[in-house]
Design a protein around this motif. Structure first.
Motif, mmCIF file in Angstrom:
data_model
loop_
_atom_site.group_PDB
_atom_site.id
_atom_site.type_symbol
_atom_site.label_atom_id
_atom_site.label_comp_id
_atom_site.label_asym_id
_atom_site.label_seq_id
_atom_site.Cartn_x
_atom_site.Cartn_y
_atom_site.Cartn_z
ATOM 1 N N MET A 482 0.852 -1.180 0.000
ATOM 2 C CA MET A 482 0.000 0.000 0.000
ATOM 3 C C MET A 482 0.895 1.239 0.000
ATOM 4 S SD MET A 482 -2.832 -0.959 2.795
ATOM 5 C CE MET A 482 -3.441 -2.627 2.979
ATOM 6 N N ASP A 499 -2.506 0.306 -5.223
ATOM 7 C CA ASP A 499 -1.946 -1.045 -5.256
ATOM 8 C C ASP A 499 -0.455 -1.068 -5.525
ATOM 9 O OD1 ASP A 499 -2.245 -3.863 -5.229
ATOM 10 O OD2 ASP A 499 -2.108 -3.874 -7.410
ATOM 11 N N ILE A 546 -6.331 1.539 6.598
ATOM 12 C CA ILE A 546 -7.377 0.851 5.837
ATOM 13 C C ILE A 546 -8.688 1.621 5.909
ATOM 14 C CG2 ILE A 546 -8.814 -1.221 5.852
ATOM 15 C CD1 ILE A 546 -6.247 -2.754 6.690
ATOM 16 N N HIS A 556 -11.464 0.390 -2.766
ATOM 17 C CA HIS A 556 -10.111 0.042 -2.309
ATOM 18 C C HIS A 556 -10.109 -1.266 -1.529
ATOM 19 C CE1 HIS A 556 -8.572 4.475 -2.599
ATOM 20 N NE2 HIS A 556 -8.430 3.827 -3.740
ATOM 21 N N SER A 557 -11.259 -1.610 -0.963
ATOM 22 C CA SER A 557 -11.327 -2.866 -0.186
ATOM 23 C C SER A 557 -11.028 -4.073 -1.060
ATOM 24 C CB SER A 557 -12.708 -3.010 0.463
ATOM 25 O OG SER A 557 -13.718 -3.079 -0.522
ATOM 26 N N MET A 560 -7.279 -4.231 -1.131
ATOM 27 C CA MET A 560 -6.784 -4.601 0.201
ATOM 28 C C MET A 560 -7.068 -6.058 0.515
ATOM 29 S SD MET A 560 -7.454 -1.220 2.554
ATOM 30 C CE MET A 560 -9.093 -0.798 1.974
ATOM 31 N N VAL A 591 -10.450 -5.872 6.765
ATOM 32 C CA VAL A 591 -10.526 -5.680 5.309
ATOM 33 C C VAL A 591 -11.711 -6.451 4.729
ATOM 34 C CG1 VAL A 591 -9.336 -6.117 3.135
ATOM 35 C CG2 VAL A 591 -8.057 -5.232 5.086
#
Length: 842
Positions: A482, A499, A546, A556-557, A560, A591
């Motif tokens: 990240m 990413d 997060i 974004h999850s 992640m 996450v």
């Protein structure tokens, strides 16, 4: 008694190679009378063994059996009870005293006399005879039955032997001559006695005749006895000399034994001394190293390690019983204890200083690493500490309290160092994440009203496919992939920045690889506890990062989930119970929760979509949203470990899409329901066919089915009855046929005769038909949206449906009005030209 003696000799003693010399009938004193026989026997083989045997009749009384035997050498005493009076009682002292009562005093005396003679002849250890008259021991037993049993003297004992075969044969011949020998034993015995007297007389006469030879023989016997006495005297003197030699040899043997014991003791003492010297002696060099060795230089540390191990070996030596009482051992133990305590204090103070210095280390700060977003390296510090690993192990084994105190100091100062660096690191990461992000507008990849578009474009998704997470990094390269994340409201590819970043860290607690087994598990547990304290802020900071990423963009999850799952999977392959595996596993739960929340948010937005009543619907926003979500997810989750989570999310999303498409179609006022269903399910089917998502194969087939059904329904409903009057006419014809009128007779019906048919056909010339189709095309064009490009598909389907109706009408005319020559005003070719020219004109 003679017969009994003969029977006992034959049945009991002869089979055992023994001769019966004397017998006495006895019972135990003081008990109920149970008669038995005590027998004095000798063996026929050399060396001669003398026994006293107890013989008893069997319970049935038909034979005798041997009950007990004693060796004569085990007899200690014979007690006749009374030497002056006749008394049948006597005692035999073996291992215990046996008290007997003889059936007669004569038998008792005869038996005791035989025992005395056997003792005198065969035993070196003489039996003690008590209460026995000296006359009985010196003289032979008088003649008679006792004489025949015991024998007259020692020679009689030796001369007695069983009858040989010839003698037995002679006796049997004699008994055969005298037929009454068996029936009248007394008469036979008298006869034998008379014959014996005759023989004795003859013998006496013979002896008297040879008196001279007898006298010479007696003289020789006297001389022999004199020689025997001389020899016995010499043997006695020899025996005395041998006894003296034996005593001297015994003294020499005792002296040799004492010398041997002394040598053995000296050897053992020497072994003990060598043991103590070898295992409890510490060299002067080791002592100097423990007292003053340099704990800063490599050579000094190595010397201290060797000295500490030698000291520990000396202190742990297994002393043998009694060693701890030796003054030298006590002094050495006291010296070892002082050396251990001194060195432990020195080592503890030195390492305390090292930990404090490292805890305040500022040589490498995060600002130097902001470009690549990595934590500072502490490898030099770790290398310095690893030099003390063996000394720390020694301290743990010898001074556990000091070791625990040092561990707490190390954890305290390392916690401060890493907490400061980790906090700075995540602050920079958050700045990079949100640095280029415009003002937040919630979920920028969510569903936005009736616009029906996810931000971004196909080209940006193509970029994403190139820049995505298909290349997987190993755990060693990063803690979390990240950082360097700048989202954009206008470009889907901006998500890939989330990413790209890499967080590098050198771990934390330096420790050697622990040995296998139980100690290894305890070492791992200890290291895990230390890391929990040192890196206690990592999990909090990760969750904070997060949360920020999720706040910026819930999509974004997806990144992640893939990245964190990969790191957890990699860490668990190394050690499922490691600190990294546990920490990342906890973060992965968060996450996954954000991922589920993202999916739920998408479904909720589908349900909240509102369609304008004044404009046509077209492709619904959540349908295109699902398409772009799937394209993005397929890129992110390519070869991912958590593919199953995405498949479950797909199913939830597609079912929600299906349900809400039908909901919008039912509520639509401007656009027909069939058009909404047809266009959207055609788009869903195309998307799934292109992406080939295996878990949605059932939904792909269902989407195709719905699209086909609603296409057909829309075509039929929109086309309706373009030749309306003609349709009504032929519906009436079919009704008459259904009522039973034959098809060839329908023309005779007044309302459906040939004249009426011609009138209806004339109302639909080709020009009017083309005009109606042109209006239909315009109507369809208003219903359909441009994005899906289904106008030509629908128009072609309407053409097929029109031709089908045309052919149906022609068939009815041919069957119901045969030979009438009636035809439509236009042909199928004309109709194909109408459809083609209308499509091209628009």
């Amino acid at each position: 008694m003679t017969a009994i003696k003969h029977a006992l000799q034959r049945d009991i003693f002869t089979p055992n190679d023994e001769r019966l010399l004397s017998i006495v009938n006895v019972c135990k004193a003081g008990k109920k009378k149970k008669n038995c026989f005590l027998c004095a026997t000798v063996t026929t083989e050399r060396p001669v063994q003398v026994r006293v045997v107890k013989v008893k009749k069997s319970d049935k009384g038909d034979f005798y059996k041997r009950q007990m035997a004693w060796e004569l050498r085990d007899l200690a005493e014979v007690d006749a009870k009374d030497a002056s009076k006749e008394n049948p009682e006597f005692d035999l002292h073996f291992e215990k005293v046996y008290r007997w009562v003889a059936s007669s005093t004569a038998e008792k005396n005869s038996f005791i006399s035989c025992i005395w003679k056997l003792n005198q002849r065969y035993l070196r250890k003489k039996v003690e005879f008590v209460n026995v008259s000296s006359q009985l021991l010196e003289e032979s037993v008088p003649s008679g039955e006792s004489q025949s049993v015991a024998g007259g003297d020692e020679d009689a004992l030796d001369d007695y032997q069983e009858l040989n075969a010839r003698e037995e044969q002679d006796i049997e011949g004699m008994m055969e001559v005298c037929e009454y020998a068996i029936s009248n034993a007394e008469a036979f015995a008298e006869k034998l006695s008379r014959e014996l007297q005759v023989l004795d007389g003859a013998n006496i006469q013979s002896i008297m005749a040879s008196e001279k030879q007898v006298n010479i023989l007696m003289q020789l016997l006297d001389e022999a006895l004199s020689e025997v006495d001389t020899i016995e005297g010499k043997l006695s003197s020899y025996e005395e000399m041998l006894q003296s030699v034996k005593e001297q040899m015994d003294q020499i043997s005792q002296s040799n034994r004492l010398i041997q014991i002394s040598n053995t003791n000296n050897g053992k003492l020497l072994d003990e001394i060598q043991f103590l010297v070898n295992y409890m002696d510490l060299s002067k060099g080791h002592i100097r190293a423990l007292q003053d060795g340099d704990l800063s230089s490599p050579k000094g540390i190595e010397a201290c390690i060797n000295a500490s191990e030698a000291l520990l070996q000396c202190m742990n030596v297994a002393l043998r019983p009694g060693h701890e009482k030796l003054m030298a051992v006590k002094q050495q133990q006291h010296l070892f204890t002082e050396l251990r305590d001194t060195f432990a204090r020195r080592l503890t103070n030195h390492l305390n200083n090292v930990f404090v210095h490292q805890g305040h280390d500022q040589s490498s700060t995060l600002s130097q690493h902001t470009a690549e977003l990595t934590l500072p390296k502490h490898s030099p510090l770790h290398r310095d500490l690893l030099r003390y690993a063996k000394l720390m192990e020694w301290l743990k084994n010898t001074q556990r309290e000091k070791y625990d105190g040092l561990s707490r100091t190390y954890v305290d100062y390392m916690t401060r160092l890493y907490e400061r660096e980790i906090k700075d690191f995540f602050e920079v990461a958050k700045i990079k994440m949100a640095g280029t992000t415009k003002e937040g507008k919630g979920n920028k990849f969510g569903l936005h009203g009736s616009s029906g578009k996810l931000t971004g474009s196909t080209s940006s998704l193509n970029k994403l496919a190139v820049q995505g997470s298909s290349s997987r990094r190993s755990q060693s390269s990063s803690l979390l992939d990240m950082g360097n994340m700048s989202a954009s409201d206008l470009d889907v590819a901006d998500r890939t920045k989330f990413d790209k970043g890499e967080v590098e860290s050198d771990g934390g607690v330096p420790s050697r690889q622990p040995p296998p087994g139980e100690h290894r598990h305890s070492m791992k547990d200890m290291v895990r506890l230390m890391m929990n304290k040192i890196f206690q802020s990592i999990e909090t900071e990760l969750n904070s990062l997060i949360a920020l990423g999720d706040k910026i963009d819930s999509f974004h999850s997806l990144y992640m989930l893939v990245k964190m799952s990969h790191h957890v999977w990699t860490a668990q392959n190394v050690d499922p119970a490691s600190y990294l595996s546990t920490t990342l596993g906890n973060v992965l739960v968060t996450v996954k929760r954000n991922f589920d929340k993202c999916i739920s948010g998408q479904i909720r937005q589908m349900e909240e979509v509102k369609i304008s009543k004044k404009s046509k619907v077209g492709i619904l926003p959540f349908v295109t949203g699902f398409e772009e979500f799937a394209e993005l997810a397929e890129t992110i989750f390519r070869n991912a470990e958590r593919r199953g989570d995405l498949d479950k999310a797909y199913v939830k999303l597609i079912r929600a899409v299906f349900m809400n498409v039908e909901k919008v179609a039912n509520e639509s006022q401007k656009t027909p329901r069939d058009v909404v269903m047809m266009e959207n399910f055609h788009h869903i089917f195309s998307t799934q066919s292109r992406l080939k998502i295996s878990c949605l194969e059932t939904e792909r087939r269902e989407a195709k089915h719905k699209y086909t059904d609603h296409l057909q329904s829309y075509v039929i409903n929109s086309l309706g009855q373009p030749l309306e009057k003609l349709n009504h006419f032929f519906e009436g014809v079919e009704a008459r046929v259904a009522q039973g009128v034959r098809e060839e007779e329908v023309s005779y019906q007044l309302a459906f005769n040939k004249q009426e048919l011609r009138k209806v056909i004339k109302e639909y010339p080709g020009k009017e038909v083309k005009k109606g189709l042109d209006n239909l095309y315009k109507k369809v064009d208003k219903h359909l949206c441009e994005e899906e490009s289904l106008l030509q598909v629908v128009w072609h389907s309407m053409q097929d449906e029109f031709i089908r109706q045309y052919k149906h009408f022609e068939g009815l005319i041919g069957r119901c009005y045969p030979g009438s020559g009636i035809t439509m005003e236009f042909t199928i070719g004309d109709m194909l030209e109408y459809f083609s020219s209308i499509a091209q004109s628009h």
